[in-house]
Design a protein around this motif. Structure first.
Motif, mmCIF file in Angstrom:
data_model
loop_
_atom_site.group_PDB
_atom_site.id
_atom_site.type_symbol
_atom_site.label_atom_id
_atom_site.label_comp_id
_atom_site.label_asym_id
_atom_site.label_seq_id
_atom_site.Cartn_x
_atom_site.Cartn_y
_atom_site.Cartn_z
ATOM 1 N N HIS A 270 0.869 -1.200 0.000
ATOM 2 C CA HIS A 270 0.000 0.000 0.000
ATOM 3 C C HIS A 270 0.896 1.237 0.000
ATOM 4 N N GLU A 271 1.125 1.809 -1.172
ATOM 5 C CA GLU A 271 2.097 2.909 -1.250
ATOM 6 C C GLU A 271 1.632 4.183 -0.556
ATOM 7 N N ASN A 272 0.331 4.290 -0.258
ATOM 8 C CA ASN A 272 -0.171 5.497 0.433
ATOM 9 C C ASN A 272 -0.191 5.316 1.957
ATOM 10 N N VAL A 273 0.375 4.205 2.440
ATOM 11 C CA VAL A 273 0.385 3.959 3.887
ATOM 12 C C VAL A 273 1.831 3.843 4.379
ATOM 13 N N PHE A 274 2.153 4.638 5.385
ATOM 14 C CA PHE A 274 3.507 4.653 5.960
ATOM 15 C C PHE A 274 3.421 4.098 7.390
ATOM 16 N N ALA A 275 4.448 3.381 7.830
ATOM 17 C CA ALA A 275 4.426 2.841 9.198
ATOM 18 C C ALA A 275 5.803 3.049 9.816
ATOM 19 N N LEU A 276 5.826 3.331 11.115
ATOM 20 C CA LEU A 276 7.113 3.606 11.774
ATOM 21 C C LEU A 276 7.051 3.343 13.273
ATOM 22 N N GLY A 277 8.224 3.424 13.882
ATOM 23 C CA GLY A 277 8.299 3.232 15.331
ATOM 24 C C GLY A 277 8.290 1.761 15.707
ATOM 25 N N ASP A 278 7.772 1.480 16.897
ATOM 26 C CA ASP A 278 7.860 0.136 17.473
ATOM 27 C C ASP A 278 7.119 -0.942 16.687
ATOM 28 N N ILE A 279 6.220 -0.527 15.772
ATOM 29 C CA ILE A 279 5.400 -1.537 15.098
ATOM 30 C C ILE A 279 5.913 -1.882 13.704
ATOM 31 N N ALA A 280 7.006 -1.225 13.277
ATOM 32 C CA ALA A 280 7.484 -1.439 11.908
ATOM 33 C C ALA A 280 8.890 -2.027 11.907
ATOM 34 N N PHE A 281 9.144 -2.902 10.949
ATOM 35 C CA PHE A 281 10.511 -3.410 10.787
ATOM 36 C C PHE A 281 11.176 -2.620 9.671
ATOM 37 N N PHE A 282 12.115 -1.758 10.075
ATOM 38 C CA PHE A 282 12.806 -0.917 9.097
ATOM 39 C C PHE A 282 14.129 -1.595 8.753
ATOM 40 N N ALA B 147 16.217 -1.083 17.289
ATOM 41 C CA ALA B 147 14.839 -1.591 17.218
ATOM 42 C C ALA B 147 14.106 -1.321 18.529
ATOM 43 N N GLY B 148 12.890 -0.818 18.429
ATOM 44 C CA GLY B 148 12.067 -0.592 19.625
ATOM 45 C C GLY B 148 12.545 0.563 20.484
ATOM 46 N N THR B 149 13.170 1.570 19.877
ATOM 47 C CA THR B 149 13.625 2.721 20.674
ATOM 48 C C THR B 149 12.988 4.023 20.192
ATOM 49 N N ALA B 150 12.937 4.968 21.134
ATOM 50 C CA ALA B 150 12.407 6.286 20.816
ATOM 51 C C ALA B 150 13.293 6.955 19.764
ATOM 52 N N GLN B 151 14.608 6.748 19.880
ATOM 53 C CA GLN B 151 15.486 7.455 18.939
ATOM 54 C C GLN B 151 15.287 6.972 17.507
ATOM 55 N N LEU B 152 14.921 5.696 17.324
ATOM 56 C CA LEU B 152 14.622 5.245 15.965
ATOM 57 C C LEU B 152 13.305 5.875 15.493
ATOM 58 N N ALA B 153 12.274 5.830 16.358
ATOM 59 C CA ALA B 153 10.972 6.397 15.973
ATOM 60 C C ALA B 153 11.113 7.880 15.603
ATOM 61 N N LEU B 154 11.919 8.588 16.391
ATOM 62 C CA LEU B 154 12.152 10.017 16.132
ATOM 63 C C LEU B 154 12.797 10.250 14.771
ATOM 64 N N GLN B 155 13.841 9.485 14.491
ATOM 65 C CA GLN B 155 14.549 9.655 13.217
ATOM 66 C C GLN B 155 13.639 9.277 12.054
#
Ligand SMILES: Cc1cc2nc3c(=O)[nH]c(=O)nc-3n(C[C@H](O)[C@H](O)[C@H](O)COP(=O)(O)OP(=O)(O)OC[C@H]3O[C@@H](n4cnc5c(N)ncnc54)[C@H](O)[C@@H]3O)c2cc1C
Length: 413
Positions: free
Chosen positions: A292-304, A312-320
């Motif tokens: 789904h190209e119109n849907v973005f996911a981030l933070g603790d629920i996404a595997f980047f 993984a699972g940190t505020a500093q990753l979610a922030l960036q």
């Protein structure tokens, strides 16, 4: 996508969601949805417990943070329908439709199916959780008469913290310092007992050995009992049962606090899209869902895929990621090429009781009271808005931040 005012809906107002929303102000019809009325700077929840920071420092209301061109919906999302592009709520509120969606709902406490854990142990992820724990400590102290023999005091004031990750280490040292201070003020005999229970073989398993050495010595100084290779089998209203080396022991407790892990948010569990084995949403390096190209996911629920694994699972990753998500939502709307980024570790900081901390910055680890100040400074810089940063910075560094003692109920200040 033609460049008209698109409906951008952001679900979750934590590190990922709020910072994305702030960067997207004016980029479309932006709506932020959260089940709380405030942001939470979770890394300082321990300081809130101890009273070293005030609620407004770490949990500012969204109303104070959001520009007027960002709408706020305070409600709990039940599920997301990716096909119909709808966000549905748990109550009767009408579903919200979107052109672009950003999902950042974070995780929830993982009680790992341990008997009684969800019912009787206290989670530690929200302001309400810290309030409940503080109240439990005060009530337990209030119930101890001053002339009780030390061994009975120790038994009545036994607290167990489950999980010796950074959260468990920070919480146990903070609780130990607070309780020890309360013992002196109330002239109680003996000392409290703080148990830190860990299934694995070491404390802060995700951190390097250098910072672990600081954590281990802080646990010793705060007289926290660390029990590694110890599995929690059962929690009741007033006990915890553990197993170590095949032997089971039931320990009487005043409270059991659960910092043993994070699991997928139910909103993500019900989402029909590609996930990792752990249930994290799989995203492209642009943070878009694979299908789904119109849907973005981030933070603790996404595997980047392109982040240093320790992030993984940190505020500093979610922030960036929030910076990248906002930038890419804008590019997506205007039909420009989307960006990718490699995320690096920005440094680590753990608070270790009310007097000290340990900080890893620029490849060097340092500890003690100076590290405590450095941690405050590091975190002030990451607060959501300039206005908030200035107010909090002035309050911490000019006014001082002494802990708030566990005074008897009725004379709490
Ligand atoms: C006590 C504690 C200490 C921590 N310390 C550190 C630290 O020192 N350093 C560090 O890097 N990380 C730390 N973390 C981890 C860090 O807080 C998370 O990694 C970070 O918050 C993840 O950001 P996020 O946006 O994914 O989720 P969150 O910040 O958790 O935000 C999720 C948001 O979604 C909302 N929400 C959830 N479900 C729904 C729903 N159904 N409907 C509507 N809204 C919903 C929540 O209320 C919240 O506002 C700590 C976490 C905790 C709990």
């Amino acid at each position: 996508m033609p460049n008209e005012k698109k409906r951008i809906v952001i679900v979750g107002g934590g590190f990922g969601g709020l910072f994305t929303a702030l960067d997207l102000a004016g980029a479309g019809e932006v709506t932020l949805i959260s089940d709380e009325d405030h942001f939470l700077f979770a890394p300082m929840l321990y300081e809130y417990l101890s009273g070293e920071v005030e609620e407004w420092h770490i949990a500012p209301r969204y109303k104070e943070l959001l520009d007027e061109d960002i709408s706020l919906v305070q409600d709990k999302v039940a599920n997301i329908d990716l096909q119909s592009r709808l966000v549905r709520f748990e109550n009767a509120r009408e579903a919200l439709s979107y052109d672009v969606l950003v999902i950042a709902v974070g995780g929830v406490t993982n009680f790992a199916g341990v008997a009684g854990a969800a019912e009787f142990s206290l989670p530690f992820r929200k302001i309400a959780h810290a309030d409940a724990l503080r109240q439990r400590m005060v009530e337990a102290l209030d119930a101890v008469p001053p002339d009780l023999p030390p061994q009975d005091v120790r038994s009545a004031l036994t607290f167990a913290i489950v999980g010796a990750g950074a959260s468990g280490a920070e919480l146990s040292t903070k609780m130990a310092d607070l309780l020890r201070d309360a013992f002196e003020r109330r002239a109680l005999r003996g000392e409290p007992r703080i148990l830190l229970l860990e299934m694995g073989d070491k404390v802060v398993p995700g951190m390097g050995q250098e910072i672990r050495t600081f954590v281990e010595s802080a646990l010793q100084e705060s007289r926290v009992e660390l029990h590694t290779l110890t599995k929690v089998l059962r929690v009741t209203e007033n006990s915890v049962t553990v197993e170590h080396n095949g032997t089971q022991t039931e320990i009487k407790t005043a409270a059991v606090v659960w910092t043993g892990g994070v699991q997928m948010n139910p909103v993500i569990q019900s989402l029909q899209t590609e996930k990792t084995e752990r249930g994290l949403l799989l995203v492209e390096p642009t943070l878009q869902l694979l299908d789904h190209e119109n849907v973005f996911a981030l933070g603790d629920i996404a595997f980047f895929p392109d982040a240093t694994p320790t992030l993984a699972g940190t505020a500093q990753l979610a922030l960036q990621e929030a910076r990248l998500a906002a930038r890419n939502v804008k590019s997506f709307i205007s039909g420009e090429e989307l960006h990718t980024k490699h995320f690096e570790e920005l440094g680590e900081a753990v608070s270790l009781g009310t007097e000290r901390a340990a900080v890893l910055a620029g490849g060097k680890v340092f500890g003690g009271p100076l590290a405590r100040q450095a941690r405050f400074a590091m975190y002030t810089a990451r607060l959501p808005t300039w206005h908030h940063r200035l107010r909090v910075g002035a309050s911490w560094f000019l006014g001082g931040t002494p802990p708030r003692p566990l005074l008897p109920l009725g004379i709490q200040r």
